[in-house]
Write an enzyme that holds these catalytic residues in place. Sequence first.
Site, short mmCIF file in Angstrom:
data_model
loop_
_atom_site.label_atom_id
_atom_site.label_comp_id
_atom_site.label_asym_id
_atom_site.label_seq_id
_atom_site.Cartn_x
_atom_site.Cartn_y
_atom_site.Cartn_z
N HIS A 1 149.29 -48.97 145.47
CA HIS A 1 150.52 -49.46 144.86
C HIS A 1 151.08 -50.66 145.62
CE1 HIS A 1 154.83 -48.80 143.48
NE2 HIS A 1 154.15 -48.90 142.37
N ARG B 1 149.67 -53.73 137.97
CA ARG B 1 149.91 -53.98 136.54
C ARG B 1 149.94 -55.48 136.34
NH1 ARG B 1 151.62 -49.03 134.49
NH2 ARG B 1 152.82 -47.78 135.95
N TYR C 1 162.13 -58.09 135.85
CA TYR C 1 162.25 -57.18 137.00
C TYR C 1 162.79 -57.98 138.18
CZ TYR C 1 159.19 -53.59 134.87
OH TYR C 1 158.64 -52.64 134.05
N ASN D 1 161.67 -45.14 127.14
CA ASN D 1 161.73 -44.36 128.39
C ASN D 1 161.52 -42.88 128.08
OD1 ASN D 1 162.33 -46.55 129.96
ND2 ASN D 1 164.50 -46.08 130.22
N ARG E 1 168.35 -47.10 141.58
CA ARG E 1 168.46 -47.37 140.15
C ARG E 1 168.26 -46.11 139.32
NH1 ARG E 1 163.47 -49.93 138.25
NH2 ARG E 1 162.95 -47.84 137.57
N HIS F 1 164.20 -53.60 140.78
CA HIS F 1 162.87 -53.12 141.16
C HIS F 1 162.57 -53.28 142.64
CE1 HIS F 1 158.35 -53.00 140.81
NE2 HIS F 1 158.70 -51.97 140.06
#
Lengths: 707, 524
Positions: free
Chosen positions: A433, A373, A466, A47, A562, A590
């Site tokens: 997205h 993705r 996720y 991260n 989150r 997520h």
Amino acid sequence: MNEKTSFPYINRELSWLDFNARVLEEALKKENPMMERVRFLAITASNLDEFFMVRVAGVMEQVHSKYTACDSSGLTPAELLPKLTEKIRIFMDKQYSCLNRSILPALKRNGLLFLEPEEMTEEQLDFISQYFRKVLFPVLTPLAVDRSRPFPHLANKSLNLAVRLEGGDGEPCFAVVQVPGILSRFLEIPSSQKEQRCFVLLEDVIAYKLSELFELLQIKAVCPFRITRNSDLDIDEEAEDLMIEIQKSIKKRKRGRPVRLEVLQKCDPEILDFLKEMLDMESQEIFQLPGALDLTFLSKFAGIPGCENLCFQPIKPVYPPAEFWGYTDIFQAIREKDRMVHHPYESFECVVDFVRQAAEDPSVLAIKQTLYRVSGHSPIVAALIRAAENGKQVTVLVELKARFDEENNIQWAKKLEEAGCHVIYGLAGLKTHCKILLVVRQDEDGIRRYLHMGTGNYNDSTAKIYTDIGVFTCREPFGRDASSLFNVLTGYSRPPEYNRFIVAPHGMRIFFEQRIQREIEYARQGLPSGITAKVNSLVDPEIIALLYKASQAGVPIKLIVRGICCLIPGLPGISENITVHSIVGQLLEHSRIFRFENGGSPKIYMGSADWMPRNLDRRVELVFPIEDEDLRQRAFSILDEMLSDTINARIMQPDTSYEHIDRRGKAAVNCHREFSKMAIQALKAVSDPDESKPYTPIVHTPDSDRA
Amino acid sequence: MTKKKGGKTAAVINIGSNRVRMLVSQLKKGEVSPVDLLEHPIALGHEVFSTGKVSFETLRELSSILRGFSNVLKEYNVDSYCAVATTALREAQNKAFVLDQLKLQNNLTVKILEDNQEKALIFSDIFESLRSTDAFQQGNSLVTHIGTGTIGFSLYDGVRVTFSQNIPLGVLKLYDKLGGLQDETESFYTVAAEYVDLIIQHISTAFPQNSFPVKNLVLTGNEIRAIAALCGVKEENETFLLSSKQVKALFKELRALSAEKISLKLGITEESAKLLYSSLAIYVQLIRFTKAETIIAPKSDLCSTLVRSMLLPKSQEDFHSQVRINALSCARSIAAGYKCNLAHSDQVGRFACRIFDKMKKAHGLDLQGRLILELAAILHDCGYYVNSKEHLSSTFNLIQNMDIYGITDEEMSYVAYAVRCSSYEPYHSEDYDENLYELSDETQLLVSKITAMFRLADALDKSQKQKLSDIRVKLDEHRLIITAESNENTLLEKWAFQHCASFFTDVFGIAPELLIKPLSLKVH
């Protein structure tokens, strides 16, 4: 937003560091299994890498370009950078304290040891020597640096050894040896004790055998180092061919300006000076660490065979999910009613099945899908290719600008194109997205559109860790909106007035603003009001301002955020009706869910958008309402369950710190475990009906037999 | 692709002045339901209205949009589709080139709709949606469709259209035409208002006598939804009811602003702001003219009308029947304006239809041919109003310039030619050919057939006194026997019939015969 807000607002970068600190807490938590703690530590490292590559690099660029405007928290880039650096240093100190004082001793207690050559037995040294000769030596390329040989270009995040040498003539010189990225960072070596397993880091092996690379020179010092580069792509979207432009930018990323140099604390001062000069680094960009560099390798280490007992009890995705149990025809299941699946508790495989079935179904005319993705060997991509081969009209929107997935995306975009799919790369200036999959089918009674809308990517790998929600429907207004959305994405049509969909950037911001505003009105009228929103990040100043306003009007607001949360809850007179929960645990939260009490007739929405300016203004995002009553109730209960978590949840305090929930008098609730149990029970309920219920015979009628 | 099952699908592509649209619909349980609607902006109108042509760049853009639409057509595996174009392409000097390129590049045959055809399609949609509105069925309504390139006016008397006219001035054109004045005068809106008012005054002078008062104002057009939204009016049964006060107030608020200011104020594009401004200017003038307190704004859409006619053959029949009724009604109003003897016109029309229907096998014409014949019967004496000596030539010129509801210019020219060739002099082939030399062989044949039947029918009421109350028509192999009863002196009719019989025979190879018997006495 280039000015300080008139309301409390935390800088997003500083808030993100708080999030990473929450992940680090998981690495320190003794209740977590050993290898999971190792994994959490690795996550904090990766991260932080990304944070440096994008966010820190961005702030540095602003400082270098003398950008002086304040952000929403009132900080100029020049003011923010030292604050960030200071907070990062504190964080990294904690990271290594966690490694050295907590993780490594705990690993040792579990019989897992990282050894340095000086701690090894003869047999072990022999082993690493053999390994060096047979495996490492052929792939190592020492690069000397002197007047005639410039400092080599080093890849972003690559681990290297800097070596200070002395020639026969006493002339000092330096060399760089790259630790091969293609080999595992750690090596298991023989152990003398049965209950012990021993490991060595690759850079230690190379350092140990370094003399074999520099036979004619004397090694005076060696030190591993690592650089992190600015990696945000600067893409010219007006370019003729976006794919070529992105390929060029990926090359540039590998050469971006270094923004961080990591070396060991015990680094030779001359080597450090040499690196500082060669890489043109400033002191505040150098991090001297009391342990192995690049802890991301621990993620792989956490998965070594034989240590399963030291990991979380895996959450096994239920397959088929209860919603699809007993159906061989997914289309029939969706025709009967809307379906909801909660991943990873329920397997993502049903989404793959949906595409697979569509690919083979002779009645399917077209498949359209957005891909952001995707995993390396994506079964979804394979099914889409199969569909195109079967003569279906397949349209795939591939977002080439998905950060750090650009290269991967280009690869399979090409594959899809070769198979005859119509591949498009989205709208200029906007990242696509939204997660949507549309199947156009010629049913007996006419054209019907089957949809899957989700909160997460069509990625079968990440869908295992996720938490995301997917909804299947064939409701006509949704189908029509989906077609319209794809017509916009393909450039065939301009944005329409959507019937059910809420689509960014045209209309999503105003939708949320109106919904919050309406809750304020309901609260003022004394009608039931309230907002429960679960997002990954809450950054948008306008939304935050409205949430404060709503709180002041008496609207109870429960937020489950989150990651970054720029809002401060619990401030008297400002946000006392707002609570912020952050769930960090075994799975990565997520899903994005939004509930509005709506004067007593609650509405619930899901989608791909967070409450960040980029999601509301610069991306194509989709939020959709849940209309089926069963699914609405289920969505409500998902939010309730998350809010009742006492294990993974932290609550944000008015001083912006996060605290675990005081469990006194409360049951231990781990929502991840609870959702998993629910998925198993739901399947059991449909697949193994209660025997106590009266037997209902199947009555055969001519009609049913014909059917 | 797999064998087709399920409902029939159809699509219509409409190339308009400022956007290209495609509607895909399907027939599901006997109902036409929309499947997909695509809309892509294109500045075709601006270009054609200012330069007269479609540039290569715009053509390429159009072709690219249509390529995208074709992909969607494939996705739905549509059974049939059609592509139409309206004002901008209709007025483009290089339209033939554009159509050819679209055929070559996109394999798409685009049909340019004539103004009257387009308006008839739109109005039929409006009439259909207002069928159950009581107010619309009582008194006169001015139905106006304000397009980007043209405005269509129709007067509806509760049963049929009595007047129809199109003017080549839409919202886009109005703005383009007067746009230059914006920099010169601060009171641009007064110029726009006067200009629109002038046009409305011209149109209204041609209204039939009993058109006033105009009770209802029905307005449609692309901007109406935006205007309704700005007035805070919600749609009910696919119709907006706007108060005139609201529309006037909105115009007052916006009229002194530039398009840029309007766009910023309302959060719309500048292009939309321009169109909104022009629309409001036109709306307000129409409100002033009709003094209507309420504007009825029903939903109307050319694409959905066309797609319905493709999926439901019955709706095509209904449309044709509606066009016929309204076209004849408009023609009668015009004929009345030119002081024609309407009893004679009706009589000729009735006889002509009897002959047409009996001669079906011999002439092979469709219902549109029958309507041309009926229109010729109604309008054939208009020229007398101008000049008795050259009345045929005057009639020809007048008819060619008439706007008749739903009738194309080409069809009106058939009517005009059929009337001009109806000289009662014995048939001389040279004169006749001279009249028709500018027409193609195919058209000459069509006009000849119409002329032959019209002349025969006209001869049967030569005295214009309706001496023959009715006729019976019988077709033998080589003879067309017309029988009638009359106790009056029908020598003029017989003479006229004789004069045109040879022409009829030349055209059909069938000899017409007239048998007039004395009226039989009825015994009670």
